[in-house]
Motif scaffolding. Structure first.
Motif: not given
Length: 187
Positions: A154-177
């Motif tokens: 489903s990520l492939a179907l999202l607009p580019a801005v949302q995909r990047v935001a989701m990837l950044l959020f995921d990266t930040a969450a793992v970095d925090r952990d």
């Protein structure tokens, strides 16, 4: 789009630190590195140029020597999603070459990129002659396949801005952990 070298480096570091990029070059022995270079052609790409395009034949395998590129995968008609950022030491194009299928993704230079490109036939000979190189290839493919399997279609179907935001959020969450960084802060 990510065209700034610092930004590309930040993305690449995040993926590498999380195990999302298998750095093929570092796994090779000195003699294997010399042989890889000897059987390769050095190619240069400018920012925005495609190293490989989705749908094109798998006629060569590349090793990124300098610079950074984004890998965009296509799972459905329409825009693809950024699967990863690759940089020095990363192998690209090996998966399709192994299964003799057209490229399923596009690789685009984020800045000036230098690669060593080897025909599939030469790469297969190289792998056959060097057990360590074969092991590193297997590890690279397994890691990449595992990470792709975690990416929701489903990520492939999202607009580019949302995909990047989701990837950044995921990266930040793992970095925090992993590093105890405060929530919401991306360094």
């Amino acid at each position: 789009m990510i065209y700034d070298n610092r930004e590309a480096r930040r993305w690449y570091d995040a993926y590498t630190n999380l195990g999302r990029a298998a750095v093929y070059w570092n796994a090779l022995e000195p003699e294997e590195k010399r042989q890889f270079e000897a059987f390769s052609d050095e190619l240069h790409y400018n920012r925005g140029e495609d190293l490989m395009q989705a749908g094109s034949p798998a006629n060569r395998v590349m090793l990124i020597r300098n610079g950074f590129a984004k890998v965009i995968h296509y799972y459905a008609p329409g825009p693809g999603h950024i699967a990863s950022i690759i940089g020095p030491g990363n192998l690209v194009g090996e998966y399709e070459a192994m299964i003799d299928r057209p490229r399923h993704g596009t690789v685009t230079a984020l800045n000036t990129v230098t690669v060593w490109a080897m025909t599939v036939a030469a790469f297969n000979k190289f792998i056959d002659r060097h057990r360590n190189a074969h092991r590193a290839l297997t590890e690279s493919v397994v890691i990449k396949s595992t990470e792709l399997g975690r990416m929701p279609v489903s990520l492939a179907l999202l607009p580019a801005v949302q995909r990047v935001a989701m990837l950044l959020f995921d990266t930040a969450a793992v970095d925090r952990d992993l590093h105890g960084v405060a929530a919401g802060r991306v360094a």
